[in-house]
Design a protein around this motif. Sequence first.
Motif, PDB file in Angstrom:
ATOM      1  N   THR A  64       0.686  -1.262  -0.030  1.00  0.00           N
ATOM      2  CA  THR A  64      -0.078   0.086  -0.093  1.00  0.00           C
ATOM      3  C   THR A  64       0.829   1.264   0.209  1.00  0.00           C
ATOM      4  O   THR A  64       0.505   2.224  -0.785  1.00  0.00           O
ATOM      5  N   LEU A  65       2.038   1.158   0.839  1.00  0.00           N
ATOM      6  CA  LEU A  65       3.006   2.520   0.865  1.00  0.00           C
ATOM      7  C   LEU A  65       3.359   2.589  -0.576  1.00  0.00           C
ATOM      8  O   LEU A  65       3.553   3.730  -1.075  1.00  0.00           O
ATOM      9  N   SER A  66       3.748   1.678  -1.458  1.00  0.00           N
ATOM     10  CA  SER A  66       4.379   1.770  -2.668  1.00  0.00           C
ATOM     11  C   SER A  66       3.364   2.134  -3.677  1.00  0.00           C
ATOM     12  O   SER A  66       3.721   3.054  -4.155  1.00  0.00           O
ATOM     13  N   SER A  67       2.237   1.833  -3.675  1.00  0.00           N
ATOM     14  CA  SER A  67       1.218   2.173  -4.406  1.00  0.00           C
ATOM     15  C   SER A  67       0.761   3.695  -4.059  1.00  0.00           C
ATOM     16  O   SER A  67       0.457   4.467  -5.057  1.00  0.00           O
ATOM     17  N   MET A  68       0.685   4.147  -2.804  1.00  0.00           N
ATOM     18  CA  MET A  68       0.523   5.451  -2.492  1.00  0.00           C
ATOM     19  C   MET A  68       1.374   6.461  -2.877  1.00  0.00           C
ATOM     20  O   MET A  68       1.303   7.485  -3.593  1.00  0.00           O
ATOM     21  N   GLU A  78      -7.993   7.387  -5.624  1.00  0.00           N
ATOM     22  CA  GLU A  78      -7.536   5.866  -5.102  1.00  0.00           C
ATOM     23  C   GLU A  78      -6.618   6.310  -3.968  1.00  0.00           C
ATOM     24  O   GLU A  78      -6.223   5.404  -3.334  1.00  0.00           O
ATOM     25  N   LEU A  79      -5.964   7.380  -4.030  1.00  0.00           N
ATOM     26  CA  LEU A  79      -4.805   7.609  -2.992  1.00  0.00           C
ATOM     27  C   LEU A  79      -5.453   7.618  -1.656  1.00  0.00           C
ATOM     28  O   LEU A  79      -5.310   7.231  -0.507  1.00  0.00           O
ATOM     29  N   HIS A  80      -6.699   8.321  -1.604  1.00  0.00           N
ATOM     30  CA  HIS A  80      -7.401   8.517  -0.136  1.00  0.00           C
ATOM     31  C   HIS A  80      -8.046   6.944   0.230  1.00  0.00           C
ATOM     32  O   HIS A  80      -8.201   6.610   1.332  1.00  0.00           O
ATOM     33  N   MET A  81      -8.468   6.155  -1.023  1.00  0.00           N
ATOM     34  CA  MET A  81      -8.811   4.935  -0.691  1.00  0.00           C
ATOM     35  C   MET A  81      -7.758   3.904  -0.018  1.00  0.00           C
ATOM     36  O   MET A  81      -7.832   3.174   0.760  1.00  0.00           O
ATOM     37  N   GLU A  82      -6.570   4.351  -0.623  1.00  0.00           N
ATOM     38  CA  GLU A  82      -5.337   3.449  -0.047  1.00  0.00           C
ATOM     39  C   GLU A  82      -5.117   3.866   1.272  1.00  0.00           C
ATOM     40  O   GLU A  82      -4.744   2.947   2.047  1.00  0.00           O
ATOM     41  N   LYS A  83      -5.178   5.172   1.675  1.00  0.00           N
ATOM     42  CA  LYS A  83      -5.036   5.731   3.083  1.00  0.00           C
ATOM     43  C   LYS A  83      -6.005   4.949   3.944  1.00  0.00           C
ATOM     44  O   LYS A  83      -5.569   4.715   4.857  1.00  0.00           O
ATOM     45  N   ALA A  96      -7.060   0.925   8.129  1.00  0.00           N
ATOM     46  CA  ALA A  96      -7.722  -0.250   8.840  1.00  0.00           C
ATOM     47  C   ALA A  96      -6.629  -1.289   9.203  1.00  0.00           C
ATOM     48  O   ALA A  96      -6.856  -2.064  10.176  1.00  0.00           O
ATOM     49  N   ALA A  97      -5.502  -1.210   8.278  1.00  0.00           N
ATOM     50  CA  ALA A  97      -4.616  -2.167   8.622  1.00  0.00           C
ATOM     51  C   ALA A  97      -3.669  -1.988   9.859  1.00  0.00           C
ATOM     52  O   ALA A  97      -3.505  -3.022  10.656  1.00  0.00           O
ATOM     53  N   VAL A  98      -3.346  -0.723   9.972  1.00  0.00           N
ATOM     54  CA  VAL A  98      -2.758  -0.283  11.432  1.00  0.00           C
ATOM     55  C   VAL A  98      -3.600   0.013  12.709  1.00  0.00           C
ATOM     56  O   VAL A  98      -3.185  -0.161  13.541  1.00  0.00           O
ATOM     57  N   GLY A  99      -4.709  -0.056  12.191  1.00  0.00           N
ATOM     58  CA  GLY A  99      -5.637   0.333  13.459  1.00  0.00           C
ATOM     59  C   GLY A  99      -5.801   1.424  14.217  1.00  0.00           C
ATOM     60  O   GLY A  99      -6.386   1.878  15.290  1.00  0.00           O
TER      61      GLY A  99
END
Length: 371
Positions: A291-295, A354-359, A364-367
């Motif tokens: 996700t970081l790479s994509s963002m 998409e950038l905000h969707m990835e965020k 959600a992943a880090v909680g």
Amino acid sequence: MKENAAIRAGALDNPKGWVAVSNVPLRSWSFREEDMTGKEIGISQMFPYPGKRAHMVHMGHLEKEQAEHDLAEMRNMLRAEIRMAYAELFSVRKQAEVVRRTRDVLQDIVGVTQEMYAVGKGSQADVLRGQVEFGKMREMLLMLENRERVLSIRLNTLATLTPVETVPPLEELKEFAVPYGQGKLMAMYEESRPARKALQAKVRKGEVGVLHARHEYNPDFEVSFSYMQRDSMPDGTRRPDMFTGMVSMTLPIWKNEKIEPGIREMKAEKEMASRELENLDLETSNLIGATLSSMENRAAVAALYRPTLIPQAEQALEANMEAYRVGKIDFPMLMDSVMAVLSFRREYPAMVGELHMEKAKLEAAVGGELK
């Protein structure tokens, strides 16, 4: 509800009470004939081996903790779903606005082309090409408007609103640089992710479960008391009443058939919970990295589109329109400029969305929320 279960787990079993008649001779059914005949009332209570109740209470509290973290994880995922739907709806609305503006420009161009064709300066192929592109934009707009309706219904549903309720204008979303690092996000995940905390509670519950299963090697105790009332002898001599107290215990002799399988079962549950935790850690680490790479890629491209590519494409379109009016370029070259502007203008809000969707997915992943 789980808190009540923890309280119940530490409670003693209900005591037993009984009423009985003892040693009544069958030939006479008399309560006065035999000295051992009497009417009895008693009560008994089972007491687990010391430590068993504490283990049950501890497991109940850990189960309660796990349920609370599971609920927090559901809320976390719901929040992410709402933010992802919001970002996509914003993107679709912006793309629809771009298509409408470009369609109006194209309509003017088609009008100019028809006028040029009417006076013999243009070709019929140019007019037909313009009409085809105009029709494609109508189709594109219909698809975007349908997607907007679907996303509006989804956003209302997630927000527990009426599905047909109109979603008001959305707050502007902008591109942003990615200030997060893999290490910082993993530390945040280990500290804040509810799903990880739930699995940690499950692992600890498994550890206590193993200790509790090993306590089955120890006996449980039952304490009982009874009072017997005896009638007088046939000659009127009074018999004294009697009191009985007794302590009994279970005999845990079925080790191979009952105790050891229980221990193995608890160990297997603990091992399964530990592996689930390891898998979650690995999956989250991979998800954060991807996700970081994509963002980072989307943020870099979006930053290139807004100040550079879109203004350049718009300037090229204006120049080509002037050149087309005086006959310096042909119609296909002008259409290429129009479609380039449309492409860049559409891709920019799509990339920001998409950038905000990835965020939201990363949160959600880090909680936790990422500022």
